[in-house]
Scaffold this motif. Sequence first.
Motif, mmCIF file in Angstrom:
data_model
loop_
_atom_site.group_PDB
_atom_site.id
_atom_site.type_symbol
_atom_site.label_atom_id
_atom_site.label_comp_id
_atom_site.label_asym_id
_atom_site.label_seq_id
_atom_site.Cartn_x
_atom_site.Cartn_y
_atom_site.Cartn_z
ATOM 1 N N CYS A 1 83.941 28.020 10.699
ATOM 2 C CA CYS A 1 83.867 29.147 9.768
ATOM 3 C C CYS A 1 83.173 30.318 10.457
ATOM 4 O O CYS A 1 82.438 30.132 11.428
ATOM 5 C CB CYS A 1 83.073 28.769 8.516
ATOM 6 N N LEU A 2 83.392 31.503 9.920
ATOM 7 C CA LEU A 2 82.674 32.674 10.403
ATOM 8 C C LEU A 2 81.264 32.667 9.813
ATOM 9 O O LEU A 2 81.098 32.525 8.603
ATOM 10 C CB LEU A 2 83.393 33.954 9.996
ATOM 11 N N ASN A 3 80.263 32.816 10.684
ATOM 12 C CA ASN A 3 78.908 32.876 10.165
ATOM 13 C C ASN A 3 78.552 34.314 9.807
ATOM 14 O O ASN A 3 79.399 35.211 9.844
ATOM 15 C CB ASN A 3 77.910 32.279 11.170
ATOM 16 N N TYR A 4 77.311 34.546 9.457
ATOM 17 C CA TYR A 4 76.904 35.863 8.965
ATOM 18 C C TYR A 4 77.033 36.952 10.023
ATOM 19 O O TYR A 4 77.065 38.143 9.691
ATOM 20 C CB TYR A 4 75.454 35.803 8.466
ATOM 21 N N ARG A 5 77.100 36.558 11.297
ATOM 22 C CA ARG A 5 77.249 37.547 12.366
ATOM 23 C C ARG A 5 78.707 37.720 12.790
ATOM 24 O O ARG A 5 79.000 38.425 13.748
ATOM 25 C CB ARG A 5 76.408 37.126 13.579
ATOM 26 N N GLY A 6 79.609 37.053 12.070
ATOM 27 C CA GLY A 6 81.023 37.170 12.382
ATOM 28 C C GLY A 6 81.478 36.288 13.526
ATOM 29 O O GLY A 6 82.564 36.478 14.065
ATOM 30 N N HIS A 7 80.656 35.305 13.891
ATOM 31 C CA HIS A 7 81.009 34.374 14.952
ATOM 32 C C HIS A 7 81.599 33.099 14.360
ATOM 33 O O HIS A 7 81.093 32.576 13.362
ATOM 34 C CB HIS A 7 79.779 34.014 15.790
ATOM 35 N N LEU A 8 82.644 32.608 14.971
ATOM 36 C CA LEU A 8 83.267 31.374 14.514
ATOM 37 C C LEU A 8 82.473 30.197 15.058
ATOM 38 O O LEU A 8 82.363 30.012 16.277
ATOM 39 C CB LEU A 8 84.709 31.303 15.020
ATOM 40 N N ILE A 9 81.878 29.418 14.156
ATOM 41 C CA ILE A 9 81.050 28.293 14.589
ATOM 42 C C ILE A 9 81.506 27.008 13.896
ATOM 43 O O ILE A 9 82.066 27.035 12.804
ATOM 44 C CB ILE A 9 79.557 28.543 14.298
ATOM 45 N N PRO A 10 81.278 25.863 14.532
ATOM 46 C CA PRO A 10 81.698 24.580 13.945
ATOM 47 C C PRO A 10 80.947 24.277 12.656
ATOM 48 O O PRO A 10 79.748 24.535 12.548
ATOM 49 C CB PRO A 10 81.345 23.570 15.038
ATOM 50 N N VAL A 11 81.640 23.715 11.695
ATOM 51 C CA VAL A 11 81.028 23.265 10.448
ATOM 52 C C VAL A 11 81.336 21.783 10.275
ATOM 53 O O VAL A 11 82.405 21.312 10.643
ATOM 54 C CB VAL A 11 81.545 24.085 9.241
ATOM 55 N N GLY A 12 80.375 21.044 9.723
ATOM 56 C CA GLY A 12 80.544 19.601 9.585
ATOM 57 C C GLY A 12 80.025 18.842 10.782
ATOM 58 O O GLY A 12 80.422 17.699 11.030
ATOM 59 N N THR A 13 79.105 19.472 11.548
ATOM 60 C CA THR A 13 78.601 18.818 12.758
ATOM 61 C C THR A 13 77.750 17.591 12.455
ATOM 62 O O THR A 13 77.458 16.813 13.354
ATOM 63 C CB THR A 13 77.769 19.804 13.597
ATOM 64 N N GLY A 14 77.374 17.421 11.182
ATOM 65 C CA GLY A 14 76.661 16.202 10.808
ATOM 66 C C GLY A 14 77.479 14.951 11.054
ATOM 67 O O GLY A 14 76.940 13.838 11.034
ATOM 68 N N ARG B 1 69.492 28.117 15.889
ATOM 69 C CA ARG B 1 70.093 29.287 16.533
ATOM 70 C C ARG B 1 71.353 29.753 15.821
ATOM 71 O O ARG B 1 71.981 30.724 16.246
ATOM 72 C CB ARG B 1 70.419 28.960 18.001
ATOM 73 N N GLY B 2 71.736 29.072 14.737
ATOM 74 C CA GLY B 2 72.923 29.475 13.998
ATOM 75 C C GLY B 2 74.205 29.219 14.762
ATOM 76 O O GLY B 2 75.206 29.897 14.544
ATOM 77 N N LYS B 3 74.199 28.227 15.650
ATOM 78 C CA LYS B 3 75.369 27.922 16.467
ATOM 79 C C LYS B 3 76.276 26.877 15.830
ATOM 80 O O LYS B 3 77.394 26.647 16.287
ATOM 81 C CB LYS B 3 74.935 27.433 17.855
ATOM 82 N N ALA B 4 75.809 26.218 14.787
ATOM 83 C CA ALA B 4 76.595 25.185 14.109
ATOM 84 C C ALA B 4 76.004 24.950 12.729
ATOM 85 O O ALA B 4 74.862 25.334 12.453
ATOM 86 C CB ALA B 4 76.606 23.888 14.914
ATOM 87 N N MET B 5 76.791 24.325 11.862
ATOM 88 C CA MET B 5 76.333 23.988 10.514
ATOM 89 C C MET B 5 76.478 22.487 10.272
ATOM 90 O O MET B 5 77.479 21.881 10.658
ATOM 91 C CB MET B 5 77.156 24.720 9.462
ATOM 92 N N LEU B 6 75.495 21.920 9.633
ATOM 93 C CA LEU B 6 75.609 20.521 9.222
ATOM 94 C C LEU B 6 76.808 20.335 8.310
ATOM 95 O O LEU B 6 77.499 19.320 8.384
ATOM 96 C CB LEU B 6 74.342 20.082 8.481
#
Length: 281
Positions: A32-45, A202-207
């Motif tokens: 997903c796009l994070n608050y800075r507009g970067h596409l980061i992995p989600v569901g890394t848990g 660092r906002g590089k991934a989301m759980l």
Amino acid sequence: MELLIGGGLGWLLTLLLLPFFLRFLQENGSACLNYRGHLIPVGTGLVFVFVYLLEAFLLFRWHATPKVAFFLLGMIFFAFLGFIDDLLGSRGSKGLRGHFGALFRGRLTTGTLKALGGGVAALLVAAGSLAGRPLWENITAAVLIALTANTINLLDLRPGRAVKVSLLWFLILLVGFRGDSDLLLLAPLAGGLCAYAPCDLRGKAMLGDTGSNLIGAGLGMVTAWVLPFSTQLLVVAILILLHLFTEKYSLTEIVERNRFLRFLDRLGRRGEEAKGGNDDV
């Protein structure tokens, strides 16, 4: 010693596996796009599922009770429900009221599926792991497990917030019940979260729901197993009040208005990551 070995191995396995999972999730569309507009992995848990599968032989060796099987199955099932929500969920309905409101209008959301599936799973885990206990104790334990899973999900709205609260929860259990062997079940998760934390901060991934559900279910199960019944009732009451509060008010806004809570919330973040969060996706 077992706590240190389990936690250390969880830290090492997460450190080794995490880069592969980050790449896998992003390349396969779980991003997903994070608050800075970067596409980061989600569901890394999801990485913690494999950490536990690799450490399962130690847990069965150290904790020779049926609780190990219920713990592993419970965490995997909750993670599966969360992964469905991460992949297929929409943001049209928010909160328990929003999801169940949609159900009453004839529309099944992934949030409703997660809540119903999690509730059934929590009841089965409680009934199986606490066999022989009175029915009301089984139900209380199930409610505690389900609410804890959703609580960690509610907290995963800023980088590092859910990780910090989860580690604090583990430390409280460790200090209060350090002689209880059930705490061994959380050692791989605690070690894994320590390895994962810099990435989240660092906002590089989301759980994602995958990770927050798994973490919350694990914490909830062990909490239900180590706490006396009267204390469980108190914890359940607090979690219910928290859920009612967050249905009406924004937890993030409350944190931002309080200087001390804001300091704790932003502790460990770097640069501009401290200005935004995972809920701005």
